[in-house]
Enzyme design. Structure first.
Site, PDB file in Angstrom:
ATOM      1  CG  HIS A   3      -1.598   1.210   1.364  1.00 46.25           C
ATOM      2  ND1 HIS A   3      -2.962   1.528   1.044  1.00 46.25           N
ATOM      3  CD2 HIS A   3      -1.361   2.545   1.785  1.00 46.25           C
ATOM      4  CE1 HIS A   3      -3.539   2.675   1.334  1.00 46.25           C
ATOM      5  NE2 HIS A   3      -2.660   3.212   1.879  1.00 46.25           N
ATOM      6  CD  GLU A   4       1.611   3.540   3.800  1.00 51.46           C
ATOM      7  OE1 GLU A   4       1.993   4.754   3.018  1.00 51.46           O
ATOM      8  OE2 GLU A   4       0.778   3.289   4.622  1.00 51.46           O
ATOM      9  CG  HIS A  28       0.765   6.337  -0.516  1.00 52.53           C
ATOM     10  ND1 HIS A  28      -0.392   7.080  -1.345  1.00 52.53           N
ATOM     11  CD2 HIS A  28       0.094   6.018   0.576  1.00 52.53           C
ATOM     12  CE1 HIS A  28      -1.261   6.981  -0.740  1.00 52.53           C
ATOM     13  NE2 HIS A  28      -1.156   6.307   0.474  1.00 52.53           N
ATOM     14  CD  GLU A  71      -4.397   7.209   0.899  1.00 48.30           C
ATOM     15  OE1 GLU A  71      -4.141   5.820   0.673  1.00 48.30           O
ATOM     16  OE2 GLU A  71      -4.002   7.918   1.653  1.00 48.30           O
TER      17      GLU A  71
END
Length: 719
Positions: A494-495, A498, A523
Site C-alpha cells: 500500500h505504502e 504512494h 489513495e
C-alpha cells in the site's frame, strides 16, 4: 497545509539573476550528500535553523522578483520555486519529527516546523503574490495547460487561506491556522506519550509467543499470601505490563484466549489518551470557525469543495449507499461470529463483544482454511518482501531498484536503506529511503513521506523526487527472524503505491508532483497495489520460505484469499463508520456543542453491527482526523477506483509491461497536473465515475462484483 504548499510543488528553472545560485544549491544537494536526507545543511540538529533561514531568504528574493510582475510563465515558475524551497523544510522536518532517535534533532525539527509554518502564513497573505497569480490566471497567452492549472489552483488556495477577507478576519484566520497546527501536534504527541497500559497477572494469561512484547512485572499473590508464612520472595507472582499502543493492542486482541485480558486491553487501549478529548473539541471548534469566516456552513463543506465529491452531501449520500449495500452481509458475518463464539465457549446466552472480533474471526479463518499465521509469515521474510518491490518495478516499468550506500550523516538510523529507481534508458527516476522496523519513540504507524518533489528545471534537467517509506515491522532487517504477517505485506505494498506515485511523477511543477492531487484521488495507487500483495502470480516471484527457500504454495495463497473474503463486509463497514465519524465531527451539526464520544457511539450503533463500549473514546487515537479532516471518505473512493482499475486493466496480466506502461503514462506520471476525472477515464475508459448532485462518486459495480454483492446502485448517470 497552506496556500503555497498545497500538497507541495514543482517548478521550471527561473531565468533571472538568482537562478545560477539556486541551481548550484540543487547540485550541491545531489553531490555532497553528507547531511540528513542528503541536505548538506542538516549535518547537525542546529542545521535546521539554517535550513529554515535559507528557505526564507530564497523565498523572499523570489517574492521581490514576482512583485515586479515579470511574464506569466516566470511568475508561475517563481511561485513554484518558493513552494519547493518551503516544502523541503516542511517535509524534512515532518519526517525527522516522526523517525529520528536523537531528541535534539526532533526538537530542532519541531522548531523548524513552527518557524516555516509562520513564514507560510506570511506568504499566504501576501497580496503581491495573490495579484500576480490572478494576473496569470487571466492571461490568454499562457501556453502550458499545466501552467494554467497551476495558476488556477494557486489562486483558489490563496482564497482558501482567506487573503480576500477584511484585515481583521484575515488576522483571525491566520491565528486559527497557528492554533490548529499546535493542536494537531499536541494530539499526535499525546498518542505517543500516553499509549495506556494494563497489568496482567499471572503471566500464563498471555500467549507465550507474545511474551517478548511486554514488560515483566511482579506482584504479591494474595491467595498464596493467605496460606503461607514464608518470605515475600516466595509469594511474588510474575505478570506482564501491556502497553496498549495500537500494534500491541492488535496482537492481544487477536491472540489472547482469556476474554478478560482482551476486555481490559480493549477498554484501556480505546480510552487513551484522555487529554485528546479536549484537544479534539478545540480542533473541531477552530476548524468550524475558519469555515464560517470563509462563508461555509461547516468545515466539511470547506474541505470537500475542491475535491471530486465537491460537497458533504455528495459524500454522505455515497457513504449511506455503501452502508446500505453492505449491511445485510455484515449482519450475516456478525451472526456467524456470534454463533461460533457460543459454540466454542458453550455459553448460549453470551453476547458478542467488540474485543471478541479479532480473536474469533482469526480462529474461524484458521478453522475454515487450516491457516497458521506463523506458517504464512515464514514465507515473508522482510528482505524477500523488499525483493518483491523490485519485482514489481522491473516487471511493470522495466526499471530496477539499486542499493545506494548512505553517506555519513545522511541516515537517521542504521536500519535505513536507500535505493534509486533506475531505468536503463532514462537513468535514475528518483530515490527511496526505507525505514521499516519498529523502535522506541518512532512514528507508530506506516506512512509515505515526501522529502523532495519532482519538477522540471530546464529542457534537459529534472529535479528527481526523494521519498521515504516508514513502517513499524517487528525485528531488524539484518535479522533472519524478521518476518512479516501478511497484513504487513499488504501494508508495505500500500505504502509502496504512494511511493511509486511520487517516484514516477514527471510534472513540470513541484506543486503537482506525485501524491499532490485532490484528496479523494490520492489513495488510489496505494489501494491498487494492495491487490498485488494477494495475487499468486506476484507472490510466487518473491515469497519464499525463510529457511528452505521454498516458493509459497498456491494452495496456501488460495486459503489466504478465502480467509480474506470471510469478513470483507465487516471490514468495509468499519471503514464506512470511520468516514462517517470524520464527516460528522466536522459537519454542520457540530456547530452546536456536542460530545464527540456520544456522536461516535451513536454512529457505531446506527451504522455497524457492533455495540459501543461505554467509557471508551476511540476517536482520541484517530489521527486521520488531523491530516484527513473531512477527507477520510477518500479511502473508500480509492477502494472503488482501485477495484475498477484492477478488474479492467491489471487482473488479466498484472505484471505485464503493457499494464505498467498504461499505469505510468496515463496516470502516475501526471500527479495532480491533470483533472482527476480525465486521468481515471483515460486509464480505464467510461464507467469508472458517476455524477451526483454536482459532484463525482465512484462506480460501485467492480467492488460489488468483487464482494459478491447484488445491489450496486446503478441509478446514477455514468460519465
Amino acid at each position: 497545509m497552506l496556500t503555497l504548499v498545497r500538497r507541495a510543488t514543482s517548478s521550471l528553472r527561473l531565468r533571472f539573476l538568482h537562478n545560477q545560485c539556486n541551481l548550484e544549491r540543487i547540485r550541491s544537494h545531489r553531490l555532497h550528500t553528507s547531511g540528513l536526507y542528503g541536505f548538506d545543511l542538516l549535518k547537525t540538529p542546529k542545521g535546521f535553523q539554517r535550513f529554515v533561514d535559507e528557505a526564507i531568504e530564497r523565498s523572499s528574493e523570489l517574492v521581490t522578483y514576482i512583485s515586479g510582475m515579470p511574464s506569466s510563465a516566470e511568475i508561475i515558475r517563481a511561485m513554484d520555486e518558493i513552494s519547493d524551497a518551503v516544502c523541503s523544510v516542511v517535509d524534512s522536518a515532518e519526517l525527522c519529527r516522526h523517525t529520528h532517535p536523537d531528541r535534539e534533532f526532533v526538537e530542532e525539527a519541531n522548531k523548524a516546523s513552527m518557524r516555516i509554518n509562520e513564514y507560510l502564513h506570511y506568504l499566504n497573505t501576501n497580496h503581491s503574490l495573490y495579484h500576480a497569480v490572478m494576473k496569470v490566471e487571466k492571461d490568454p497567452n499562457l501556453l502550458s495547460k499545466e501552467a494554467k492549472r497551476a495558476a488556477h489552483y494557486l489562486r483558489v488556495d490563496f482564497e482558501k487561506g482567506g487573503i480576500h477577507l477584511a484585515a481583521d478576519k484575515l488576522d483571525r484566520v491566520n491565528q486559527l491556522h497557528v492554533d490548529i497546527a499546535h493542536l494537531c501536534r499536541e494530539f499526535s504527541e499525546n498518542i505517543i506519550t500516553d499509549p495506556g497500559s494494563v497489568d496482567i497477572f499471572p503471566a500464563s494469561r498471555i500467549p507465550k509467543h507474545l511474551h517478548h512484547l511486554f514488560k515483566p512485572i511482579y506482584g504479591l499473590n494474595s491467595s498464596t499470601l493467605r496460606g503461607s508464612s514464608g518470605s515475600r520472595d516466595n509469594i511474588k507472582e510474575k505478570g506482564f505490563q501491556i502497553t496498549t499502543e495500537p500494534g500491541t493492542l492488535s496482537s492481544i486482541l487477536q491472540w489472547a484466549s482469556d476474554a478478560e485480558v482482551r476486555k481490559m486491553a480493549y477498554i484501556q487501549g480505546n480510552s487513551v489518551p484522555h487529554a485528546n478529548l479536549a484537544v479534539l473539541d478545540k480542533l473541531i471548534a477552530a476548524r468550524h470557525e475558519i469555515a464560517q469566516i470563509m462563508g461555509y456552513k461547516s468545515y466539511a463543506e470547506f474541505a470537500v469543495r475542491p475535491n471530486m465529491a465537491s460537497s458533504p452531501e455528495v459524500v454522505m449520500s455515497f457513504l449511506f449507499e455503501m452502508s446500505k449495500m453492505i449491511r445485510p452481509k455484515a449482519d450475516e458475518e456478525f451472526k456467524a461470529i456470534r454463533d461460533f463464539k457460543k459454540a466454542r465457549t458453550g455459553q448460549i446466552c453470551e453476547d458478542l463483544e467488540p474485543w471478541d472480533e479479532a480473536y474469533f474471526t482469526g480462529m474461524m479463518k484458521s478453522s475454515a482454511y487450516n491457516l497458521d499465521s506463523s506458517v504464512v509469515a515464514s514465507y515473508f521474510p522482510l528482505h524477500q518482501c523488499i525483493e518483491g518491490l523490485k519485482v514489481l518495478v522491473e516487471s511493470l516499468f522495466g526499471a530496477t531498484f539499486r542499493s545506494i550506500p548512505l553517506a555519513p550523516g545522511e541516515s537517521w538510523h542504521p536500519d535505513v536503506l536507500k535505493m534509486s529507481l533506475h531505468h536503463p534508458e532514462e537513468g535514475d527516476l528518483g530515490y527511496l529511503y526505507l525505514d521499516l522496523c519498529s523502535r522506541k519513540d518512532k512514528y507508530p504507524g506506516c506512512a509515505h513521506f515526501a522529502i523532495k518533489g519532482g519538477r522540471r528545471l530546464s529542457e534537459t534537467e529534472y529535479q528527481l523526487p526523494v521519498v521515504a517509506l516508514v513502517c513499524n515491522f517487528a525485528g531488524s532487517r539484518s535479522s533472519s527472524s524478521a518476518k512479516l504477517n501478511h497484513w504487513e505485506v499488504e501494508t508495505l505494498f500500500h505504502e509502496f503505491g504512494h511511493a511509486l506515485h511520487s517516484l514516477l511523477s514527471r510534472t513540470d511543477y513541484q506543486h503537482f508532483s506525485g501524491t499532490r492531487v485532490v484528496l479523494d484521488l490520492a489513495e488510489t495507487p496505494s489501494n491498487l497495489f494492495e491487490y498485488y500483495a494477494w495475487d499468486y502470480r506476484v507472490l510466487r516471484k518473491f515469497a519464499r520460505h525463510y529457511s528452505t527457500g521454498e516458493v509459497i504454495p498456491e494452495k496456501l495463497v488460495e486459503s489466504m484469499q478465502g480467509a480474506r473474503k470471510m469478513f470483507a463486509a465487516t471490514d468495509l463497514q468499519r471503514q464506512i463508520f470511520y468516514a462517517l465519524i470524520d464527516q460528522t465531527l466536522f459537519g454542520e451539526q457540530l456547530s452546536r456543542q456536542r460530545d464527540t464520544t456520544s456522536v461516535v457511539a451513536d454512529l457505531k450503533r446506527q451504522y455497524t453491527s457492533w455495540k459501543h463500549v461505554e467509557g471508551t473514546h476511540w476517536q482520541t487515537r484517530f489521527n486521520h482526523l488531523l491530516n484527513y479532516g473531512a477527507g477520510y471518505y477518500s479511502y473508500l473512493y480509492a477502494k472503488c477506483f482501485a477495484a475498477t482499475i484492477w478488474k479492467k486493466l491489471c487482473q488479466e496480466d498484472p505484471l505485464s509491461l503493457a499494464t505498467g506502461t498504461a499505469l505510468r503514462t496515463k496516470f502516475l506520471e501526471h500527479g495532480g497536473a491533470k483533472d482527476p476525472a480525465d486521468l481515471l477515464t483515460d486509464l480505464v475508459g467510461d464507467g469508472i465515475l458517476q455524477s451526483r448532485d454536482g459532484g463525482i462518486v465512484p462506480d460501485l459495480t467492480s467492488l460489488c462484483d468483487e464482494m459478491k454483492l447484488e445491489e450496486c446502485g446503478q441509478e446514477h448517470v455514468v460519465l
